[in-house]
Design an enzyme around this catalytic site. Structure first.
Site, PDB file in Angstrom:
ATOM      1  N   ARG A  87     -52.044  28.899  -5.376  1.00 46.63           N
ATOM      2  CA  ARG A  87     -51.132  27.681  -4.561  1.00 46.63           C
ATOM      3  C   ARG A  87     -49.485  28.411  -4.563  1.00 46.63           C
ATOM      4  O   ARG A  87     -49.137  28.357  -5.568  1.00 46.63           O
ATOM      5  CB  ARG A  87     -51.127  26.658  -5.115  1.00 46.63           C
ATOM      6  CG  ARG A  87     -50.161  25.410  -4.512  1.00 46.63           C
ATOM      7  CD  ARG A  87     -50.224  23.893  -5.003  1.00 46.63           C
ATOM      8  NE  ARG A  87     -49.516  23.120  -4.219  1.00 46.63           N
ATOM      9  CZ  ARG A  87     -48.364  22.488  -5.047  1.00 46.63           C
ATOM     10  NH1 ARG A  87     -48.325  22.409  -6.094  1.00 46.63           N
ATOM     11  NH2 ARG A  87     -47.774  21.724  -4.275  1.00 46.63           N
ATOM     12  N   HIS A 131     -41.975  22.480  -0.515  1.00 39.73           N
ATOM     13  CA  HIS A 131     -41.539  22.315  -1.882  1.00 39.73           C
ATOM     14  C   HIS A 131     -40.160  22.186  -2.182  1.00 39.73           C
ATOM     15  O   HIS A 131     -39.455  22.989  -3.069  1.00 39.73           O
ATOM     16  CB  HIS A 131     -42.413  23.412  -2.738  1.00 39.73           C
ATOM     17  CG  HIS A 131     -42.654  23.141  -4.055  1.00 39.73           C
ATOM     18  ND1 HIS A 131     -44.033  22.997  -4.611  1.00 39.73           N
ATOM     19  CD2 HIS A 131     -41.958  22.535  -5.284  1.00 39.73           C
ATOM     20  CE1 HIS A 131     -43.938  22.696  -6.168  1.00 39.73           C
ATOM     21  NE2 HIS A 131     -42.629  22.273  -6.285  1.00 39.73           N
ATOM     22  N   GLU A 186     -44.883  16.421  -3.754  1.00 40.30           N
ATOM     23  CA  GLU A 186     -44.328  15.314  -4.454  1.00 40.30           C
ATOM     24  C   GLU A 186     -43.117  14.767  -3.557  1.00 40.30           C
ATOM     25  O   GLU A 186     -41.967  14.770  -3.851  1.00 40.30           O
ATOM     26  CB  GLU A 186     -43.676  16.013  -5.523  1.00 40.30           C
ATOM     27  CG  GLU A 186     -44.811  16.574  -6.704  1.00 40.30           C
ATOM     28  CD  GLU A 186     -44.268  16.767  -8.157  1.00 40.30           C
ATOM     29  OE1 GLU A 186     -43.126  16.537  -8.446  1.00 40.30           O
ATOM     30  OE2 GLU A 186     -45.184  17.081  -8.810  1.00 40.30           O
ATOM     31  N   ASN A 315     -50.516  16.141  -8.619  1.00 36.73           N
ATOM     32  CA  ASN A 315     -49.815  16.663  -9.774  1.00 36.73           C
ATOM     33  C   ASN A 315     -49.727  15.577 -11.104  1.00 36.73           C
ATOM     34  O   ASN A 315     -49.357  14.482 -10.863  1.00 36.73           O
ATOM     35  CB  ASN A 315     -48.537  17.030  -9.397  1.00 36.73           C
ATOM     36  CG  ASN A 315     -48.565  18.237  -8.393  1.00 36.73           C
ATOM     37  OD1 ASN A 315     -49.431  18.777  -8.045  1.00 36.73           O
ATOM     38  ND2 ASN A 315     -47.072  18.662  -7.755  1.00 36.73           N
ATOM     39  N   TYR A 317     -48.372  15.392 -15.368  1.00 35.51           N
ATOM     40  CA  TYR A 317     -47.938  16.144 -16.345  1.00 35.51           C
ATOM     41  C   TYR A 317     -48.109  15.113 -17.733  1.00 35.51           C
ATOM     42  O   TYR A 317     -48.554  15.398 -18.696  1.00 35.51           O
ATOM     43  CB  TYR A 317     -46.521  16.359 -16.327  1.00 35.51           C
ATOM     44  CG  TYR A 317     -46.474  17.545 -15.350  1.00 35.51           C
ATOM     45  CD1 TYR A 317     -46.552  18.951 -15.857  1.00 35.51           C
ATOM     46  CD2 TYR A 317     -46.241  17.354 -13.962  1.00 35.51           C
ATOM     47  CE1 TYR A 317     -46.404  20.067 -15.107  1.00 35.51           C
ATOM     48  CE2 TYR A 317     -46.308  18.736 -13.143  1.00 35.51           C
ATOM     49  CZ  TYR A 317     -46.581  19.835 -13.745  1.00 35.51           C
ATOM     50  OH  TYR A 317     -46.270  20.881 -12.828  1.00 35.51           O
ATOM     51  N   GLU A 387     -51.044  20.751  -9.792  1.00 37.40           N
ATOM     52  CA  GLU A 387     -50.310  21.088 -10.928  1.00 37.40           C
ATOM     53  C   GLU A 387     -50.789  20.403 -12.045  1.00 37.40           C
ATOM     54  O   GLU A 387     -50.783  18.902 -11.968  1.00 37.40           O
ATOM     55  CB  GLU A 387     -48.914  20.570 -10.369  1.00 37.40           C
ATOM     56  CG  GLU A 387     -48.336  21.457  -9.454  1.00 37.40           C
ATOM     57  CD  GLU A 387     -46.597  21.325  -9.286  1.00 37.40           C
ATOM     58  OE1 GLU A 387     -45.896  20.640 -10.288  1.00 37.40           O
ATOM     59  OE2 GLU A 387     -46.142  21.381  -8.263  1.00 37.40           O
TER      60      GLU A 387
END
Ligand code: FCB
Length: 482
Positions: A87, A131, A186, A315, A317, A387
């Protein structure tokens, strides 16, 4: 233990479904460098990173990991890892230096070469169109631009139309070779960190502008999907990447659950509801009544935004703990908060547990919670983890090795959570480690290393970290240790 429970091989590996896509992810501004080469125009991140005090140590993406010049070497690394997918993002200001007008062939050529190199290596390209590197001129505006109280950039409606034009150029240039497309990365960050909190480009602190930006990002997504559908073969996969938040109330109290509802509305449902259901969250419209009247949502916008897509990129985290906060006056609390509407009433107490170098708690349970929520709410939408990863303070030892056991543990726990979610019915089709290379981590500059490949910025030497070797083994066996 009975003999039935003894399954030496099967129990040693959490195997993923056949055909599971294994990848790594990057973004143009974070790795390419060559900021002024081949006609690339400036983006809002060039401007922001040059503004004193905005990025740690005054770092910029001017050189970054010099991927623009080292692309074949980086694709060779991907080949070594054995991944099936990669990606990357296309830099809008390489394709349209001013954000409008004809496409730059040199800009498109770089991505053609990248895609060909990937295909030659047997790797599927996954292209993200946005992005965060908006052409600066769209933020600044031109003298002839129609007057718009919200200024330029994403709060301005026309930016969504410009994005559709840009999409057409890229789709025409790469559509015969790229099978998977992601419109935006995002949009929450682009809107609320960029226009409300002011900690990302363009650094504005205007909550009303941030909400307008969010709507126009959604609209840009919808228009871009329509442009992609018109230009691409029917087999193309079109997707959107969201940084959905796994939210947890600090205490099991009505007030904290209400705080979670407020944050969920602006962080998750502001994107999920328009894209998948063609509607705005009613509670958000109520919560934000003092900030905005939503009159910039025109007839037909929500239908365009809800143009069907083929998968959703997630994504993840870390989870977010949310508590009700003492109410402070809107004027003192709202301008710098990324949660318009909920700002005065929400606190984010630190979550417990081990932390990464970003100070983000390591908690794979949040990923499981998100994936099972999406299983329930969007049962017909395949998911990609576009991600997931962690920053640690990595360095090369005297033998030139980079030992990063914490990153291996992080990836291992998160992959086990993905596996558990799949076993429980979540339709997850692939996983992309953030990131292939150490890179420019936005407001933190080069101080945070997310790569599974170490980059020595002085020499631009690449070194596989232990986690890269570990990941290659995961890819090869299509699974992780139980
Ligand atoms: C995400 C961004 C990505 C990277 C990681 C750490 O929010 O999409 O570019 O910075 O965080």
């Amino acid at each position: 233990m009975t003999t039935n429970e003894f399954r030496p091989d099967a129990s040693a590996t959490l195997r993923f479904p056949a055909g599971f896509r294994w990848g790594t992810a990057t973004a143009a501004y974070q790795i390419e460098g060559a900021a002024q080469e081949d006609g690339r125009g400036p983006s809002i991140w060039d401007t922001f990173s040059r503004t004193p005090g905005k990025v740690l140590h005054g770092d910029t993406g001017d050189t970054a990991a010099d991927h623009y010049h080292r692309m074949p070497e980086d694709v060779a690394l991907l080949r070594e890892l054995g991944v099936s997918d990669y990606r990357f993002s296309v830099a809008w200001p390489r394709v349209q230096p001013d954000g409008r007008g004809p496409a730059s062939q040199k800009g498109l050529d770089f991505y053609r070469r990248l895609v060909d190199e990937l295909l030659d290596a047997g790797i599927r390209p996954v292209a993200t169109l946005y992005h965060w590197d908006l052409p600066q001129q769209l933020e600044t505006g031109l003298p002839g631009d129609s007057a718009d109280a919200a200024g330029g950039g994403w709060p301005r409606r026309d930016t969504a139309e410009r994005f559709a034009d840009y999409t057409r150029y890229v789709a025409e240039a790469l559509g015969d070779r790229v099978a998977t497309w992601i419109t935006l990365n995002e949009p929450w960050c682009a809107a609320f960190l960029g226009y409300a909190a002011g900690i990302h480009a363009p650094g504005r602190t205007d909550p009303a502008a941030a909400l307008r930006a969010a709507h126009h990002l959604n609209l840009a997504h919808g228009r871009s999907v329509q442009a992609l559908r018109a230009a691409l073969p029917a087999s193309a996969e079109i997707s959107l990447t969201l940084n959905l938040f796994a939210l947890r109330p600090a205490r099991d109290s009505g007030a904290d659950r209400e705080a979670v509802r407020c944050v969920d509305a602006v962080a998750n449902r502001l994107f999920l509801d328009p894209v998948f259901h063609g509607r705005l969250p009613e509670d958000l419209v109520r919560d934000t009544a003092e900030v905005t009247d939503w009159s910039y949502v025109h007839d037909g916008d929500l239908e365009a935004i809800a143009t069907p897509i083929d998968s959703l990129g997630v994504n993840y985290y870390t989870p977010l703990v949310v508590a009700a906060g003492a109410h402070t006056s809107p004027s003192s609390s709202r301008p710098r908060s990324p949660w318009p509407g909920a700002a005065g009433d929400v606190r984010l107490p630190p979550a417990p547990g081990p932390r990464t170098a970003m100070d983000w708690p390591v908690d794979a349970g949040g990923l499981y919670e998100l994936l099972t929520r999406l299983r329930d709410e969007l049962p017909h939408t395949p998911l990609l983890i576009t991600e997931n990863g962690a920053a640690y303070h990595d360095y090369a030892d005297p033998e030139g090795r980079v030992h990063d056991p914490e990153r291996i543990a992080y990836l291992h726990q998160h992959l086990a959570a993905v596996h558990r979610a799949i076993a429980d019915g979540a339709d997850v089709r692939g996983y992309f480690v953030w990131s292939l290379l150490d890179n420019f981590e936005w407001a933190y500059g080069y101080s945070k290393r997310f790569g599974i490949v170490h980059v020595d910025y002085a020499s631009q030497r690449r070194t596989l970290k232990d986690s890269a070797r570990w990941y290659a083994a995961v890819v090869a066996r299509n699974g992780v240790e139980a």
